[in-house]
Design a protein around this motif. Sequence first.
Motif, mmCIF file in Angstrom:
data_model
loop_
_atom_site.group_PDB
_atom_site.id
_atom_site.type_symbol
_atom_site.label_atom_id
_atom_site.label_comp_id
_atom_site.label_asym_id
_atom_site.label_seq_id
_atom_site.Cartn_x
_atom_site.Cartn_y
_atom_site.Cartn_z
ATOM 1 N N GLY A 1 -4.584 1.031 4.225
ATOM 2 C CA GLY A 1 -3.770 0.116 3.424
ATOM 3 C C GLY A 1 -4.532 -0.551 2.309
ATOM 4 O O GLY A 1 -4.362 -1.750 2.066
ATOM 5 N N ARG A 2 -5.349 0.182 1.587
ATOM 6 C CA ARG A 2 -6.158 -0.429 0.529
ATOM 7 C C ARG A 2 -5.350 -0.776 -0.717
ATOM 8 O O ARG A 2 -5.789 -1.549 -1.562
ATOM 9 N N ALA A 3 -4.184 -0.178 -0.871
ATOM 10 C CA ALA A 3 -3.264 -0.539 -1.958
ATOM 11 C C ALA A 3 -3.856 -0.290 -3.342
ATOM 12 O O ALA A 3 -3.543 -1.016 -4.289
ATOM 13 N N PHE B 1 -4.969 -5.099 -2.274
ATOM 14 C CA PHE B 1 -4.445 -5.619 -1.006
ATOM 15 C C PHE B 1 -4.348 -7.139 -1.013
ATOM 16 O O PHE B 1 -4.857 -7.823 -1.905
ATOM 17 N N ASP C 1 -5.593 5.314 -1.907
ATOM 18 C CA ASP C 1 -4.509 5.633 -0.959
ATOM 19 C C ASP C 1 -4.263 7.136 -0.896
ATOM 20 O O ASP C 1 -4.085 7.712 0.185
ATOM 21 N N ALA D 1 1.221 -0.050 -6.398
ATOM 22 C CA ALA D 1 0.186 -0.772 -5.648
ATOM 23 C C ALA D 1 -0.955 -1.190 -6.565
ATOM 24 O O ALA D 1 -1.419 -0.406 -7.402
ATOM 25 N N PRO E 1 0.841 -1.204 0.000
ATOM 26 C CA PRO E 1 0.000 0.000 0.000
ATOM 27 C C PRO E 1 0.880 1.259 0.000
ATOM 28 O O PRO E 1 1.991 1.250 0.516
ATOM 29 N N TYR E 2 0.388 2.315 -0.624
ATOM 30 C CA TYR E 2 1.061 3.617 -0.696
ATOM 31 C C TYR E 2 2.296 3.585 -1.596
ATOM 32 O O TYR E 2 3.082 4.528 -1.606
#
Length: 399
Positions: A288-290, A229, A295, A226, A221-222
């Motif tokens: 942290g949805r990636a 998740f 994000d 990405a 994530p970030y």
Amino acid sequence: MSVDVVGQAWRTPLGDTVDTAVGRLLAGERAATDQLRFETRTYACRIGAPILSSPQRSKHSRFLRRMGLFGLEAAHEALQQARTRGCEVSGERLGIFCGYGGLRAHWDDMMEALSGQQPEQSGTWERGLKRIHPYWMLKHLSNNAHALLAADLSARGDGATYGGATAGSQALGAAIRALDAGSIDVALVFAYDSLLEPETLVDLAARGAATTAELARLAAPYDVQAGGFVPGEAAAALVLQRPGSGGALMSITAADGGDGRPSEPGSETLAAVAARVARADTVVDGAGRAVPGLDTEERTVLAGSLGEGARLTAVQAAFGQLGAATTLVQAIALGNCLGRGVLPGITGLREPAEGPLIPLRESQPTDARSALALSTGAPGLAAAVRIEITDAPALRGAP
């Protein structure tokens, strides 16, 4: 209102004890694997973060499956720890609050009945339905774990079972309100969930939420690369008391909300939920949805509450996305990292995307004593929790 945490326990993809899992988190380990409990070669999402141990033998296995048994184990352990810290309560003054991820198909049981069926649906009983145990549906009841735990502990105080992606946060919020109202003296909050079921992996990949990358190319994530998740699973438990009761490891505040959107919540919902618990914190554990757009939106929202210089971590980069158990795992992880004076880096972060906040590439020392954590889920749900450590030496020596 914030309340005191006097007991904690979990079962996670990084380990069954707090000490082991936090140590691996701070070492930069990641639980993601392509070796799951079932074959995933034909799935779009082939990676997950499973709990590697098995639940202990239990009389409750007649009515609970694997994750529910993990939930009960964590709840019993958390309460035992609380009792060693002077927390003694039972009966009508002990309340139990449960967060349950939701109904998942029990494929091992269902395939026994469905594999021999025919499209014309003739002879369904003889073709397999007769092999289903008559009590099979009882295992699907959402409040099984809550009821069995209450019976184990003779707990008769206020309590409830919540379902959905933020169910752990909802259970936590209800427990805090019950303590505030004085209807109970101690709350045992536990949550469990697994996103590692066949239909869940298919759905998450189809919605673009879960990664479809190979393990070697998995981005955090970030990160600018990405692409979704890592689905995971966990069970976690906290024991709560009103402030000033003694034995506190940390204090905790929780908030949750939703806007009814079919997938992820909007930025205004994130902002509102985060603002309800934030108090000049300089550390944040992101959802942290990636997904780069989500994000960036989240970082912008959090910067509005915490300032652009707040340090950003994401424990779910290491543990995986944990559904209903997320909030409790975030609280335990952050509290114990702060107790050790170390912030966890975002595992696997190679090239941070541009935006506000400071993403941490690796673990680093800190003197911060509080942190905010945000989590989200469909449909349109958001949750936030704030923890502030009270007894750092005890957290450093967590069992």
